[in-house]
Design a protein around this motif. Structure first.
Motif, PDB file in Angstrom:
ATOM      1  N   LYS A 286      -0.708  -5.422 -11.287  1.00 35.16           N
ATOM      2  CA  LYS A 286      -1.993  -4.744 -11.112  1.00 35.16           C
ATOM      3  C   LYS A 286      -3.036  -5.749 -10.620  1.00 35.16           C
ATOM      4  O   LYS A 286      -3.868  -6.228 -11.367  1.00 35.16           O
ATOM      5  N   GLY A 287      -2.959  -6.099  -9.359  1.00 34.51           N
ATOM      6  CA  GLY A 287      -3.935  -7.002  -8.757  1.00 34.51           C
ATOM      7  C   GLY A 287      -3.347  -8.356  -8.469  1.00 34.51           C
ATOM      8  O   GLY A 287      -2.699  -8.940  -9.319  1.00 34.51           O
ATOM      9  N   PHE A 288      -3.569  -8.818  -7.259  1.00 38.70           N
ATOM     10  CA  PHE A 288      -3.016 -10.097  -6.852  1.00 38.70           C
ATOM     11  C   PHE A 288      -4.138 -11.120  -6.740  1.00 38.70           C
ATOM     12  O   PHE A 288      -4.980 -11.029  -5.860  1.00 38.70           O
TER      13      PHE A 288
ATOM     14  N   LYS B  55      -9.487  -1.206  -1.373  1.00 36.82           N
ATOM     15  CA  LYS B  55      -8.358  -2.024  -1.839  1.00 36.82           C
ATOM     16  C   LYS B  55      -8.353  -2.123  -3.368  1.00 36.82           C
ATOM     17  O   LYS B  55      -7.291  -2.205  -3.985  1.00 36.82           O
TER      18      LYS B  55
ATOM     19  N   ILE C 137      -6.529   0.694  -5.216  1.00 41.35           N
ATOM     20  CA  ILE C 137      -5.058   0.625  -5.371  1.00 41.35           C
ATOM     21  C   ILE C 137      -4.629  -0.689  -6.032  1.00 41.35           C
ATOM     22  O   ILE C 137      -3.487  -1.108  -5.904  1.00 41.35           O
ATOM     23  N   TYR C 138      -5.565  -1.310  -6.713  1.00 40.42           N
ATOM     24  CA  TYR C 138      -5.245  -2.519  -7.498  1.00 40.42           C
ATOM     25  C   TYR C 138      -4.678  -3.646  -6.643  1.00 40.42           C
ATOM     26  O   TYR C 138      -3.758  -4.337  -7.077  1.00 40.42           O
ATOM     27  N   LEU C 139      -5.242  -3.846  -5.470  1.00 34.34           N
ATOM     28  CA  LEU C 139      -4.812  -5.045  -4.732  1.00 34.34           C
ATOM     29  C   LEU C 139      -5.505  -6.266  -5.325  1.00 34.34           C
ATOM     30  O   LEU C 139      -5.066  -7.386  -5.126  1.00 34.34           O
TER      31      LEU C 139
ATOM     32  N   ARG D 137       0.034   3.798  -6.031  1.00 32.13           N
ATOM     33  CA  ARG D 137      -0.230   3.409  -4.630  1.00 32.13           C
ATOM     34  C   ARG D 137       0.420   4.393  -3.670  1.00 32.13           C
ATOM     35  O   ARG D 137      -0.100   4.652  -2.584  1.00 32.13           O
TER      36      ARG D 137
ATOM     37  N   LEU E 238      -4.901 -12.870  -3.379  1.00 38.68           N
ATOM     38  CA  LEU E 238      -5.608 -12.168  -2.308  1.00 38.68           C
ATOM     39  C   LEU E 238      -7.117 -12.372  -2.407  1.00 38.68           C
ATOM     40  O   LEU E 238      -7.844 -12.180  -1.450  1.00 38.68           O
TER      41      LEU E 238
ATOM     42  N   SER F 102       0.815  -1.217   0.000  1.00 36.07           N
ATOM     43  CA  SER F 102       0.000   0.000   0.000  1.00 36.07           C
ATOM     44  C   SER F 102       0.848   1.266   0.000  1.00 36.07           C
ATOM     45  O   SER F 102       0.397   2.324  -0.407  1.00 36.07           O
TER      46      SER F 102
END
Lengths: 268, 228
Positions: free
Chosen positions: A258-260, B50, B53-55, B79, A263, A170
């Motif tokens: 760009k994105g996991f 979330k 921020i592209y989590l 981010r 998760l 973050s």
């Protein structure tokens, strides 16, 4: 002076195999009586061990007799593939393509280190199966354990430390920066058993290969030096293999910045 | 005139089973805004922050940050400018001082954009001794102190947007008030923006410039959105 060449171990017969197997039988019965339910896996794994080692003996006998470079190459490639399958099979949190990743890690660590070891041991005929197969097998066996331990720790720590990972991500950290501590801990886990073995070698334990060599008539000094060479090769291979294995696993997990995807298992 | 920080049209997120779990039809955030993100528990408020921020691997028709397509921007810089703070921060098994060093050492940070002095000022504002604070082991910090540590890291980073995901929930009333005032000041004097998830609604009416109701859904139900 002791003449080591004249000392030979007698051949082991079926009766002796049955006799030593009684130990496992007694241990299993004890576990059964105590209600620990360990007898079944113990007996099955003992039987498997006997069958697999006997088969190995026959197969190695054939390969040594054939003494053909193509058969040797096929053999070492096969045991590397089997090692990659075995190392990923025990991972509860394996990533997509884990077998392939472990195979790359194993081949990049064990093959060059086996080559260096052969050169150090002045075995320049790299196609000689009697040397390369047992040596690579020994290094592979340890490396696959190291990779399994390291990758298992990395994925499980990443899973249980998501909040720490997210905290760093973050703030703009790259996934690799955010997982540096986890990587360090995972490498430590994979290398610790061999560090412990090396620390107590010769004081608490007589390592397996050295024991075998001494029983097979090799001078204890030479057996010790051979053991040292092997332990250095094994520890280096575990370190390199685990590092590559964990890095490749991380790359697979973090392949999209760009994105996991991993998760998402948090949400339904 | 206030600058548009974020502009979103038709943002959606699917879980691993390909089920829709978040859908935002339209959302915008301007500089100087303080948005109170409201909605019942499980309505996807955290998921939304979330996702910003592209989590998670989001999909959208439009998602602009400062007028530029976010999918073409450097994700780490994005981010860094749009900082997400979570309710239960985990900051490793270190001392507070080491935590500051870890965050300061991130490649994205430079002496220009990361100033530890701002963290010191933030901690001092809460009447906490800075020198004692630095020595504290993180594992001994209470939930509220961990949240304070995270806010102080954010103050050192000084982003354009603060995404605060229930980050005041464990902090005592007195300090909570001071921290809220700190963020309000950021929005008013520095034109920063804040999106806050907080279930204490009593003081939000006078602080936030508007509420945003996030109503998402589990499985296949439709998603609705309402903006005041």
């Amino acid at each position: 002076m002791r003449d080591y060449n004249k000392l030979n171990m007698p051949n082991i017969s079926h009766q002796e195999i049955i006799a030593i197997s009684f130990l496992t039988l007694f241990v299993g019965i004890f576990s059964w009586k105590m209600g620990w339910s360990l007898h079944r896996p113990l007996w099955i794994s003992t039987l498997r061990c006997l069958v697999q080692l006997s088969l190995l003996g026959y197969v190695l006998g054939y390969i040594f007799q054939a003494n053909h470079p193509a058969i040797t190459l096929f053999s070492i490639a096969s045991i590397t593939v089997v090692a990659a399958i075995a190392s990923s099979a025990r991972l509860p949190l394996a990533v997509r393509g884990q077998r392939r990743l472990n195979f790359v890690a194993l081949i990049c660590s064990t093959w060059p280190i086996t080559l260096i070891t052969l050169i150090v041991l002045q075995q320049y005929d790299l196609t000689k199966p009697t040397i390369i197969i047992p040596l690579l097998g020994l290094i592979l066996g340890h490396s696959l354990n190291g990779i399994t331990l390291g990758v298992e720790r990395f994925t499980s720590e990443l899973n249980s430390n998501r909040a720490y990972f997210i905290s760093l991500i973050s703030f703009g950290a790259t996934p690799y920066e955010a997982s540096q501590d986890l990587l360090k801990n995972s490498i430590k886990v994979s290398i610790t058993p061999v560090i412990n073995s090396m620390s107590v070698a010769g004081i608490v334990t007589v390592p397996g290969m050295m024991t075998g060599q001494i029983m097979s008539n090799v001078s204890p000094i030479q057996a010790a030096l051979y053991q040292y060479v092997i332990m250095v090769a094994v520890s280096s291979s575990i370190f390199v293999g685990s590092y590559i294995g964990i890095k490749l696993t991380a790359k697979q997990l973090f392949k999209s910045s760009k994105g996991f995807d991993f998760l998402l298992s948090d949400v339904s | 005139m206030n600058e548009t920080f974020i502009a979103i049209k038709n943002l959606s997120l699917f879980n691993n089973k390909k089920e829709l779990i978040l859908a935002i039809n339209e959302f915008s955030l301007k500089s100087g805004e303080f948005i109170h993100l409201v909605g019942p528990s499980g309505s996807g408020k955290s998921l939304f922050l979330k996702s910003l921020i592209y989590l998670y691997p989001i999909q959208f028709d439009t998602y602009l940050f400062l007028g530029l397509d976010t999918s073409k921007q450097n994700i780490f810089e994005l981010r860094r400018k749009m900082l997400y703070l979570n309710q239960f921060p985990e900051l490793g098994d270190k001392t507070v001082s080491e935590v500051y060093k870890t965050f300061e050492s991130l490649k994205i940070n430079s002496p220009q954009n990361w100033q530890k002095k701002r963290a010191e000022d933030f901690i001092s504002m809460l009447s906490i001794s800075w020198s004692e604070w630095l020595k504290r082991p993180v594992s001994y910090l209470s939930g509220g102190e961990l949240q304070i540590l995270q806010h102080s890291l954010a103050s050192a980073a000084d982003p354009l947007i603060y995404l605060l995901d229930e980050t005041l929930s464990a902090i005592d009333q007195e300090k909570r008030k001071l921290i809220l005032e700190y963020y309000v000041k950021k929005t008013k004097s520095q034109q920063k923006s804040v999106i806050l998830i907080d279930h204490h609604t009593s003081d939000m009416a006078e602080i936030s410039t508007r509420d945003f109701l996030s109503l998402t859904t589990h499985s296949r139900n439709l998603v609705s959105r309402q903006e005041n």
